[in-house]
Design an enzyme around this catalytic site. Sequence first.
Site, PDB file in Angstrom:
ATOM      1  N   ASP A  45       0.883  -1.166   0.000  1.00 14.09           N
ATOM      2  CA  ASP A  45       0.000   0.000   0.000  1.00 14.09           C
ATOM      3  C   ASP A  45       0.923   1.220   0.000  1.00 14.09           C
ATOM      4  O   ASP A  45       2.135   1.090   0.163  1.00 14.09           O
ATOM      5  CB  ASP A  45      -0.894   0.018   1.249  1.00 14.09           C
ATOM      6  CG  ASP A  45      -2.239   0.710   1.008  1.00 14.09           C
ATOM      7  OD1 ASP A  45      -3.283   0.041   1.067  1.00 14.09           O
ATOM      8  OD2 ASP A  45      -2.240   1.930   0.748  1.00 14.09           O
ATOM      9  N   VAL A  68       1.071   2.594  -6.671  1.00 13.98           N
ATOM     10  CA  VAL A  68       0.858   1.883  -7.935  1.00 13.98           C
ATOM     11  C   VAL A  68       0.694   2.822  -9.136  1.00 13.98           C
ATOM     12  O   VAL A  68       0.501   2.356 -10.255  1.00 13.98           O
ATOM     13  CB  VAL A  68      -0.344   0.906  -7.874  1.00 13.98           C
ATOM     14  CG1 VAL A  68      -0.104  -0.176  -6.834  1.00 13.98           C
ATOM     15  CG2 VAL A  68      -1.657   1.644  -7.627  1.00 13.98           C
ATOM     16  N   TYR A 160     -13.600   7.533 -13.289  1.00 17.57           N
ATOM     17  CA  TYR A 160     -13.499   6.260 -12.558  1.00 17.57           C
ATOM     18  C   TYR A 160     -14.102   5.119 -13.383  1.00 17.57           C
ATOM     19  O   TYR A 160     -13.473   4.068 -13.563  1.00 17.57           O
ATOM     20  CB  TYR A 160     -14.217   6.399 -11.217  1.00 17.57           C
ATOM     21  CG  TYR A 160     -14.236   5.166 -10.348  1.00 17.57           C
ATOM     22  CD1 TYR A 160     -13.213   4.916  -9.426  1.00 17.57           C
ATOM     23  CD2 TYR A 160     -15.284   4.251 -10.411  1.00 17.57           C
ATOM     24  CE1 TYR A 160     -13.244   3.792  -8.608  1.00 17.57           C
ATOM     25  CE2 TYR A 160     -15.325   3.130  -9.605  1.00 17.57           C
ATOM     26  CZ  TYR A 160     -14.305   2.901  -8.701  1.00 17.57           C
ATOM     27  OH  TYR A 160     -14.339   1.787  -7.898  1.00 17.57           O
TER      28      TYR A 160
HETATM   29  N1  LIG Z   1     -15.995  -0.872  -1.714  1.00 18.14           N
HETATM   30  C1  LIG Z   1     -16.795  -0.774  -2.801  1.00 18.14           C
HETATM   31  O1  LIG Z   1     -18.028  -0.574  -2.672  1.00 18.14           O
HETATM   32  C2  LIG Z   1     -16.210  -0.936  -4.181  1.00 18.14           C
HETATM   33  C3  LIG Z   1     -17.089  -0.945  -5.272  1.00 18.14           C
HETATM   34  C4  LIG Z   1     -16.558  -1.077  -6.559  1.00 18.14           C
HETATM   35  C5  LIG Z   1     -15.187  -1.217  -6.737  1.00 18.14           C
HETATM   36  N2  LIG Z   1     -14.364  -1.199  -5.662  1.00 18.14           N
HETATM   37  C6  LIG Z   1     -12.921  -1.326  -5.915  1.00 18.14           C
HETATM   38  O2  LIG Z   1     -12.373  -2.308  -5.035  1.00 18.14           O
HETATM   39  C7  LIG Z   1     -11.048  -1.909  -4.642  1.00 18.14           C
HETATM   40  C8  LIG Z   1     -10.953  -1.877  -3.116  1.00 18.14           C
HETATM   41  O3  LIG Z   1     -11.962  -1.040  -2.583  1.00 18.14           O
HETATM   42  P1  LIG Z   1     -12.034  -0.700  -1.016  1.00 18.14           P
HETATM   43  O4  LIG Z   1     -13.431  -0.345  -0.716  1.00 18.14           O
HETATM   44  O5  LIG Z   1     -11.352  -1.746  -0.204  1.00 18.14           O
HETATM   45  O6  LIG Z   1     -11.159   0.651  -0.998  1.00 18.14           O
HETATM   46  P2  LIG Z   1     -10.332   1.333   0.166  1.00 18.14           P
HETATM   47  O7  LIG Z   1     -10.274   2.781  -0.165  1.00 18.14           O
HETATM   48  O8  LIG Z   1     -10.873   0.943   1.511  1.00 18.14           O
HETATM   49  O9  LIG Z   1      -8.879   0.675   0.023  1.00 18.14           O
HETATM   50  C9  LIG Z   1      -8.089   0.966  -1.082  1.00 18.14           C
HETATM   51  C10 LIG Z   1      -6.634   0.875  -0.666  1.00 18.14           C
HETATM   52  O10 LIG Z   1      -5.845   1.224  -1.815  1.00 18.14           O
HETATM   53  C11 LIG Z   1      -4.794   2.069  -1.390  1.00 18.14           C
HETATM   54  N3  LIG Z   1      -4.350   2.929  -2.498  1.00 18.14           N
HETATM   55  C12 LIG Z   1      -5.030   3.932  -3.107  1.00 18.14           C
HETATM   56  N4  LIG Z   1      -4.270   4.514  -4.034  1.00 18.14           N
HETATM   57  C13 LIG Z   1      -3.078   3.856  -4.027  1.00 18.14           C
HETATM   58  C14 LIG Z   1      -1.873   3.989  -4.765  1.00 18.14           C
HETATM   59  N5  LIG Z   1      -1.719   4.951  -5.692  1.00 18.14           N
HETATM   60  N6  LIG Z   1      -0.858   3.132  -4.505  1.00 18.14           N
HETATM   61  C15 LIG Z   1      -1.004   2.167  -3.564  1.00 18.14           C
HETATM   62  N7  LIG Z   1      -2.110   2.000  -2.826  1.00 18.14           N
HETATM   63  C16 LIG Z   1      -3.126   2.841  -3.061  1.00 18.14           C
HETATM   64  C17 LIG Z   1      -5.378   2.884  -0.241  1.00 18.14           C
HETATM   65  O11 LIG Z   1      -4.363   3.415   0.602  1.00 18.14           O
HETATM   66  C18 LIG Z   1      -6.248   1.829   0.459  1.00 18.14           C
HETATM   67  O12 LIG Z   1      -5.548   1.134   1.457  1.00 18.14           O
HETATM   68  C19 LIG Z   1     -10.771  -0.575  -5.308  1.00 18.14           C
HETATM   69  O13 LIG Z   1     -10.065  -0.784  -6.516  1.00 18.14           O
HETATM   70  C20 LIG Z   1     -12.161  -0.032  -5.605  1.00 18.14           C
HETATM   71  O14 LIG Z   1     -12.184   0.866  -6.705  1.00 18.14           O
HETATM   72  C21 LIG Z   1     -14.839  -1.063  -4.394  1.00 18.14           C
END
Ligand SMILES: NC(=O)c1ccc[n+]([C@@H]2O[C@H](COP(=O)([O-])OP(=O)(O)OC[C@H]3O[C@@H](n4cnc5c(N)ncnc54)[C@H](O)[C@@H]3O)[C@@H](O)[C@H]2O)c1
Length: 255
Positions: A45, A68, A160
């Site tokens: 992360d 990333v 997005y």
């Molecule tokens: N939770 C939802 O409802 C949902 C719905 C659709 C898609 N998603 C996708 O699922 C994935 C996880 O979602 P989540 O709810 O656990 O999100 P979250 O925000 O709780 O966790 C995402 C993690 O990614 C890390 N991150 C962000 N940008 C980064 C970077 N540039 N480099 C390294 N790390 C980075 C953040 O620090 C965080 O720990 C994401 O790709 C999100 O787009 C989630």
Amino acid sequence: MTDTTYQPHGLLDGKVALITGAGQGIGKVIARMFVAEGAKVLVSDFSGQQDETAAELGEAAIACHADVSVEANIEAMFTRAVDAYGRLDASIHVAGNSGGRWGDEISEEEFDSITQVHLKGMMFCCKHAVRAMLPTGGGAIVNFSSTASINYDPLISFAYSSAKAGINSLTKSFAGRHGAHGIRVNAIAPGFTLSEKNQAVSEEIMASLSSRAALNRAGQPEEQAKVALFLASDLASFVTGVTIPVDGGWTAKLA
Ligand SMILES: NC(=O)c1ccc[n+]([C@@H]2O[C@H](COP(=O)([O-])OP(=O)(O)OC[C@H]3O[C@@H](n4cnc5c(N)ncnc54)[C@H](O)[C@@H]3O)[C@@H](O)[C@H]2O)c1
């Protein structure tokens, strides 16, 4: 693990996995589940929280700071995993951000920020995952997309949703090119899921978002993690090049 119905089955015994976005949310739950299933993991992360995840998981995990959106960080992350464990069997790309305004309002800065993390980040994670897996005969890649990649969602920015749609496309492309090398590449498109960041929404928004799913509820991070586990394991040995909605029927209602 908060899911009391889940019992580990050793599905990843002896395997090595790399998980991005493992500092919190879905990525952290995947890391816990993969270790419970017998894997050694590199948890990455850019938030610093990857250190807490690794500390919780003990000897089966190492932490890596990586942004990333920067290829050099991604390359170093994969090198670290292979140096530490000697191979890579599964690469789970979860890291993501959100935000950005509608298509007629968005700034170049917002577009670049979202696209760099999701689309560019995913492209280069796949590139280096493939390079890490080729010497040992292959592996499984799982990319996190979104239901917003499949249909119009009035709550989600166009940057997005289009970046996530690009992830579905590159998932097929990497699968097509590297299937013969023993590498499977799939994507998960989550619907509204109660990771930490979504638990704070108002009751009204929670009810509205939950009602979009055929199952009339939000998903749990464990329900995303179980599908990632299936795709990473040998149970999915003939599954590649697909994006699986894990959304309680949200996209089925839209189609
Ligand atoms: N939770 C939802 O409802 C949902 C719905 C659709 C898609 N998603 C996708 O699922 C994935 C996880 O979602 P989540 O709810 O656990 O999100 P979250 O925000 O709780 O966790 C995402 C993690 O990614 C890390 N991150 C962000 N940008 C980064 C970077 N540039 N480099 C390294 N790390 C980075 C953040 O620090 C965080 O720990 C994401 O790709 C999100 O787009 C989630």
